[in-house]
Every structure is written in structure tokens, then in C-alpha cells.
Design an enzyme around this catalytic site. Structure first.
Site, mmCIF file in Angstrom:
data_model
loop_
_atom_site.group_PDB
_atom_site.id
_atom_site.type_symbol
_atom_site.label_atom_id
_atom_site.label_comp_id
_atom_site.label_asym_id
_atom_site.label_seq_id
_atom_site.Cartn_x
_atom_site.Cartn_y
_atom_site.Cartn_z
ATOM 1 N N LYS A 65 1.252 4.137 -2.998
ATOM 2 C CA LYS A 65 0.850 5.520 -2.753
ATOM 3 C C LYS A 65 2.013 6.490 -2.972
ATOM 4 C CE LYS A 65 -3.467 4.772 -2.014
ATOM 5 N NZ LYS A 65 -4.480 5.252 -2.979
ATOM 6 N N TYR B 297 0.834 -1.199 0.000
ATOM 7 C CA TYR B 297 0.000 0.000 0.000
ATOM 8 C C TYR B 297 0.870 1.251 0.000
ATOM 9 C CZ TYR B 297 -3.835 3.166 1.228
ATOM 10 O OH TYR B 297 -4.754 4.186 1.220
#
Length: 254
Positions: free
Chosen positions: A163, A159
């Protein structure tokens, strides 16, 4: 009573739940026509029903943003229904349960990269092409980064990596879009209260290994911020903005 229609057309990905649903409803309530994309049709239809009369200006399209053919079909539907696109909130994303780095599977890594990064690229590229070709030319793309685009949580490698990569994508689109009046910015969100962040109320792992309950904020603050970003003329751009729970442990040392 529905808001007066603005004539502006938006796309929100991940619009069936959470942040995406809140933003889609906010845009519909503000008088936008809105295409809603998400993996499952039923939650999209539920979002439309929650919009009340404004739902007449919605176009729900079940879409896997990691699939090039699916994204192409989504934009074909937008073109057929609305004829143009003015705003894209590139929001669809996946997270994984906290997994020690050494135990993370290739399959889980690939799944999250496919949606969070490749999906963001595919949607932004299709929007870019449409904005370049339409008359009047141009539009605005807003990518959903995250507090994780600045600093990781423990056990969040896929994640966090995606990002951070979205930030690079935002900068590249912002640069490459200048000559076509395509503005690209990024919203980094911290602890918006959605089903995805319910775990905050039970406690989440901190950098020192301790588990603590974290403050959250109303998810509608995100919709308010998106509406502000798109209220600017196309010659002005909010390049990066962070909206977060005031007391969440991010700034400083926790």
C-alpha cells in the site's frame, strides 16, 4: 427506476465483494456503464443481479489482475463492449492473517505483492494505454491505497509495504498522465464495514499488543467518495483523500 445513463464507462476491480461491490453498485446506480473484474465469476454475477435494472449496463469479467494475459483480455472485452474507458477504480487486493514478520513466508509475500502491487500496475497500465489512444483522450484512475499506506498495523508487512508502494504508483501515473489528460488519484480507506473487516468487531491487535474492538463505517461512504472524485472535470484531480470511521484509532496516538 434506473438512473439516466451518463455515457461514462468505468472499471472496478475486486467488484465481487466488499468495497469493490459497493462502488460498482454505486456507479451503476448513478448511470455509468461498468466493467466488473474479480477472480471468480459467481460473485461478479451476484453484484450485477444486485444492481437490478442498472445491471444491463454491467460487464462482469472473471480476471486475475496479477496475470498480464488476463488483464489484456479484460481490456479487450471493455473495448469490444463499450469502446472506451473513462474511470478505473483499481481496488483488487489481498491481505494476510496477522503474521509475525519473522514467520512470514516468501509465498505469502509474493502472493500479496502480485495482486496488490503488480495487479494495480497492470490494470493501471492497460487503462493508461487505452485512455491515451481513445478519442476524446484521457480519463481518471483511482487507486485504492489504505490507512496502511500511511501507518502499519502490527504483523502486516506485505499489505503495508504494497500500500505504500501504491502511493508511489499513484504519484508516477499522475505525473506521466498529465500530457494525455489522464488524472490519477488515491483513496485511502479506514475500517469500511465489509466481510474483510468483520474482525474489527471481535477486536484487532493494536501497536501496544492490546486487542481492541474498532469502530467501522458504512462501506457505501466509499462509493460516495469515488463518485465525488469523478464528478470533477478532468482538469481537476483529488490527488489523495482519506475516508475512515471517525472514531477509529488512527489519528493521534490511538
Amino acid at each position: 427506476m434506473a438512473a439516466q445513463h451518463t455515457g461514462r464507462v468505468a472499471l472496478v476491480t475486486g467488484a465481487g465483494t466488499g468495497i469493490g461491490r459497493s462502488v460498482a453498485l454505486g456507479l451503476l446506480g448513478a448511470g455509468y456503464s461498468v466493467a466488473l473484474a474479480g477472480r471468480r465469476q459467481e460473485p461478479l454475477d451476484e453484484t450485477v443481479s444486485l444492481a437490478g435494472a442498472a445491471g444491463a449496463q454491467a460487464l462482469p469479467v472473471a480476471t486475475d489482475v496479477a496475470d498480464p494475459a488476463g488483464v489484456a483480455a479484460l481490456f479487450d472485452a471493455i473495448r469490444a463492449r463499450f469502446g472506451r474507458i473513462d474511470l478505473v477504480f483499481n481496488n483488487a487486493g489481498l491481505n494476510a492473517p496477522g503474521t509475525p514478520f519473522e514467520d512470514l513466508s516468501y509465498e505469502k509475500w509474493s502472493e500479496i505483492v502480485g495482486v496488490n502491487l503488480t495487479g494495480s500496475f497492470l490494470v493501471a497500465q492497460a487503462a493508461f494505454r487505452m485512455m491515451k489512444e481513445q478519442t476524446p483522450q484521457g480519463g481518471r484512475i483511482i487507486n485504492n491505497g489504505s490507512i496502511s499506506a500511511h501507518a502499519p498495523r502490527p504483523d502486516s508487512a506485505p499489505y503495508t509495504a504494497t500500500k505504500h508502494a501504491v502511493t508511489g504508483l499513484t504519484k508516477s501515473i499522475s505525473l506521466d498522465g498529465r500530457k494525455y489528460d489522464i488524472a490519477c488519484g488515491q483513496i485511502d480507506i479506514g475500517n469500511a464495514a465489509t466481510p474483510m473487516t468483520q474482525r474489527m468487531q471481535r477486536g484487532v491487535k493494536q501497536a501496544d499488543g492490546e486487542v481492541k474492538v474498532e469502530p467501522t463505517m458504512d462501506v457505501d461512504n466509499v462509493a460516495t467518495t469515488i463518485l465525488f472524485m469523478d464528478s470533477l472535470p478532468i482538469d481537476a484531480n483529488v490527488q489523495f483523500v482519506t475516508v475512515m470511521a471517525t472514531k477509529m484509532p488512527f489519528v493521534g496516538r490511538g
